[in-house]
Design an enzyme around this catalytic site. Structure first.
Site, PDB file in Angstrom:
ATOM      1  N   SER A  11       0.821  -1.217   0.000  1.00  0.00           N
ATOM      2  CA  SER A  11       0.000   0.000   0.000  1.00  0.00           C
ATOM      3  C   SER A  11       0.853   1.265   0.000  1.00  0.00           C
ATOM      4  CB  SER A  11      -0.931   0.002   1.215  1.00  0.00           C
ATOM      5  OG  SER A  11      -0.152   0.006   2.392  1.00  0.00           O
ATOM      6  N   SER A 127      14.894  -6.607   7.097  1.00  0.00           N
ATOM      7  CA  SER A 127      15.328  -6.265   8.450  1.00  0.00           C
ATOM      8  C   SER A 127      15.535  -4.755   8.474  1.00  0.00           C
ATOM      9  CB  SER A 127      16.606  -7.043   8.785  1.00  0.00           C
ATOM     10  OG  SER A 127      17.088  -6.702  10.051  1.00  0.00           O
ATOM     11  N   TYR A 141      11.180  -2.491  18.270  1.00  0.00           N
ATOM     12  CA  TYR A 141      11.413  -2.577  16.817  1.00  0.00           C
ATOM     13  C   TYR A 141      12.740  -3.301  16.571  1.00  0.00           C
ATOM     14  CZ  TYR A 141      12.410  -1.024  12.031  1.00  0.00           C
ATOM     15  OH  TYR A 141      12.727  -0.987  10.691  1.00  0.00           O
ATOM     16  N   LYS A 145      13.462  -7.004  14.808  1.00  0.00           N
ATOM     17  CA  LYS A 145      14.363  -7.154  13.651  1.00  0.00           C
ATOM     18  C   LYS A 145      15.553  -8.068  14.006  1.00  0.00           C
ATOM     19  CE  LYS A 145      12.223  -4.364  10.652  1.00  0.00           C
ATOM     20  NZ  LYS A 145      11.466  -4.893   9.507  1.00  0.00           N
TER      21      LYS A 145
HETATM   22  N1  NAP Z   1      11.566   3.456   5.833  1.00  0.00           N
HETATM   23  C1  NAP Z   1      12.677   3.151   6.432  1.00  0.00           C
HETATM   24  O1  NAP Z   1      13.516   4.036   6.658  1.00  0.00           O
HETATM   25  C2  NAP Z   1      12.977   1.726   6.834  1.00  0.00           C
HETATM   26  C3  NAP Z   1      14.240   1.466   7.358  1.00  0.00           C
HETATM   27  C4  NAP Z   1      14.563   0.158   7.719  1.00  0.00           C
HETATM   28  C5  NAP Z   1      13.640  -0.861   7.540  1.00  0.00           C
HETATM   29  N2  NAP Z   1      12.408  -0.590   7.038  1.00  0.00           N
HETATM   30  C6  NAP Z   1      11.495  -1.729   6.875  1.00  0.00           C
HETATM   31  O2  NAP Z   1      10.995  -1.746   5.538  1.00  0.00           O
HETATM   32  C7  NAP Z   1       9.705  -2.351   5.511  1.00  0.00           C
HETATM   33  C8  NAP Z   1       8.732  -1.451   4.760  1.00  0.00           C
HETATM   34  O3  NAP Z   1       8.592  -0.242   5.475  1.00  0.00           O
HETATM   35  P1  NAP Z   1       8.248   1.158   4.794  1.00  0.00           P
HETATM   36  O4  NAP Z   1       9.282   2.102   5.231  1.00  0.00           O
HETATM   37  O5  NAP Z   1       7.951   0.997   3.354  1.00  0.00           O
HETATM   38  O6  NAP Z   1       6.940   1.548   5.648  1.00  0.00           O
HETATM   39  P2  NAP Z   1       5.431   1.864   5.248  1.00  0.00           P
HETATM   40  O7  NAP Z   1       5.370   2.849   4.146  1.00  0.00           O
HETATM   41  O8  NAP Z   1       4.788   2.192   6.561  1.00  0.00           O
HETATM   42  O9  NAP Z   1       4.871   0.459   4.708  1.00  0.00           O
HETATM   43  C9  NAP Z   1       4.598  -0.616   5.561  1.00  0.00           C
HETATM   44  C10 NAP Z   1       3.680  -1.610   4.859  1.00  0.00           C
HETATM   45  O10 NAP Z   1       3.445  -2.725   5.733  1.00  0.00           O
HETATM   46  C11 NAP Z   1       2.031  -2.955   5.813  1.00  0.00           C
HETATM   47  N3  NAP Z   1       1.660  -3.585   7.082  1.00  0.00           N
HETATM   48  C12 NAP Z   1       1.797  -3.074   8.341  1.00  0.00           C
HETATM   49  N4  NAP Z   1       1.299  -3.942   9.242  1.00  0.00           N
HETATM   50  C13 NAP Z   1       0.823  -5.010   8.537  1.00  0.00           C
HETATM   51  C14 NAP Z   1       0.171  -6.224   8.903  1.00  0.00           C
HETATM   52  N5  NAP Z   1      -0.134  -6.538  10.182  1.00  0.00           N
HETATM   53  N6  NAP Z   1      -0.173  -7.095   7.920  1.00  0.00           N
HETATM   54  C15 NAP Z   1       0.083  -6.790   6.628  1.00  0.00           C
HETATM   55  N7  NAP Z   1       0.676  -5.654   6.209  1.00  0.00           N
HETATM   56  C16 NAP Z   1       1.042  -4.779   7.168  1.00  0.00           C
HETATM   57  C17 NAP Z   1       1.430  -1.565   5.663  1.00  0.00           C
HETATM   58  O11 NAP Z   1       0.068  -1.673   5.318  1.00  0.00           O
HETATM   59  P3  NAP Z   1      -1.035  -0.558   5.761  1.00  0.00           P
HETATM   60  O12 NAP Z   1      -0.942   0.520   4.727  1.00  0.00           O
HETATM   61  O13 NAP Z   1      -2.315  -1.296   5.739  1.00  0.00           O
HETATM   62  O14 NAP Z   1      -0.642  -0.086   7.141  1.00  0.00           O
HETATM   63  C18 NAP Z   1       2.299  -0.997   4.539  1.00  0.00           C
HETATM   64  O15 NAP Z   1       1.875  -1.482   3.296  1.00  0.00           O
HETATM   65  C19 NAP Z   1       9.332  -2.601   6.981  1.00  0.00           C
HETATM   66  O16 NAP Z   1       9.603  -3.947   7.315  1.00  0.00           O
HETATM   67  C20 NAP Z   1      10.233  -1.646   7.734  1.00  0.00           C
HETATM   68  O17 NAP Z   1      10.497  -2.086   9.068  1.00  0.00           O
HETATM   69  C21 NAP Z   1      12.053   0.680   6.700  1.00  0.00           C
END
Ligand code: NAP
Length: 269
Positions: A11, A127, A141, A145
């Protein structure tokens, strides 16, 4: 070779960009969502919530019955809590582990027999830099991870015999919806809370780094390359030069020195 790919959480953020890029490459991409989203990018949409075992089972079964195989699973979906370890509400802590760790394990265990029976596949687990070092006021968090790290390393060894490759991605700070979503899961602290001052200071640094983070499309390009690779590595740290340096320093410096550096970065008293 064109592949059948499941990617969780399309999403927004990494999931959205990566799914669109993989579909544009000609792969058959199934992306999971929890709510209605208008994607129009060639991605087949599946309803799935990682905390709901039935929905995970149904999503995997749908792809199997339509495509008869799953070549790649990208475990991207996740959420992010923030706050003092002592006072973060326990339901947030449970949701953190249930989503980022148990949910990822749940879908992985559904997909593994499919990959084993078809003779191989690739599972890419998201991760974080926070999965390589404990980050202040992001303790649960980081814990989720770290758990995913241990699980992925062990699993890589267990399933090598079946030609299944397990890959870990450690992103640094990227500008996604992650920050906004975390605001729903912050520990409420008032000015009388003993952590208030430190938490507010450190949390400001965390949010500044995230909002000034890199473009998620850059990460999506790397994931597309990993999907193409015949022999992907265990780990890909995808981050700014400073953050890559912090990962290296954690490996080579005495712990006390490294903790000093991290503490001073986050202005810990
Ligand atoms: N952004 C960063 O700087 C960063 C850094 C390190 C790691 N990460 C990791 O990268 C991954 C993606 O994060 P992002 O930054 O792209 O964040 P994001 O934009 O918040 O996207 C998170 C996605 O996960 C979905 N989600 C959350 N809870 C869920 C559940 N219970 N079941 C199914 N789907 C669920 C959300 O859906 P909804 O829209 O329905 O909430 C959304 O599609 C995560 O694992 C995050 O920990 C991100």
């Amino acid at each position: 070779m064109k592949k059948v790919i499941i990617i969780t959480g399309v999403s927004s953020g990494f999931g959205r960009h990566t799914a669109a890029m993989l579909a544009a490459e000609g792969h058959t991409v199934y992306g999971t969502v929890r709510r209605d989203v208008d994607l129009r990018n060639g991605v087949h949409i599946l309803r799935m919530d990682l905390t709901d075992a039935d929905s995970v089972r149904d999503a995997v079964a749908t792809v199997c019955s339509r495509e008869k195989r799953i070549d790649v699973l990208i475990n991207n979906a996740g959420m992010h809590t923030g706050g003092p370890a002592e006072t973060l509400p326990e339901d947030y802590l449970r949701l953190q582990m249930e989503t980022n760790f148990l949910g990822t394990v749940r879908i992985t265990r559904e997909v593994l027999p499919v990959m084993r029976n078809q003779g191989g596949g690739t599972i890419i687990n998201f991760s974080s830099i926070g999965g390589l070092m404990g980050l202040p006021f992001q303790s649960y968090y980081s814990a989720a991870k770290f758990a995913l790290e241990g699980f992925s390393e062990a699993l890589r060894l267990e399933v090598r015999q079946f030609n299944i490759r397990i890959v870990l991605i450690n992103p640094g700070d990227f500008h996604t919806n992650n920050t906004l979503n975390r605001r729903n899961f912050l520990a409420p602290t008032d000015s009388t809370d003993p952590y208030h001052e430190q938490y507010t200071k450190t949390h400001g640094i965390i949010e500044r780094d995230e909002t000034g983070g890199m473009d998620p499309e850059k990460l999506a390009v790397k994931i597309v390359r990993i999907v193409r690779s015949r022999r992907p590595r265990l780990r890909y740290v995808i981050a700014s030069p400073d953050q890559r340096l912090s990962v290296l320093l954690k490996r080579i410096l005495p712990e006390r020195w490294f903790m000093k550096i991290i503490g001073s970065y986050y202005r810990i008293r």
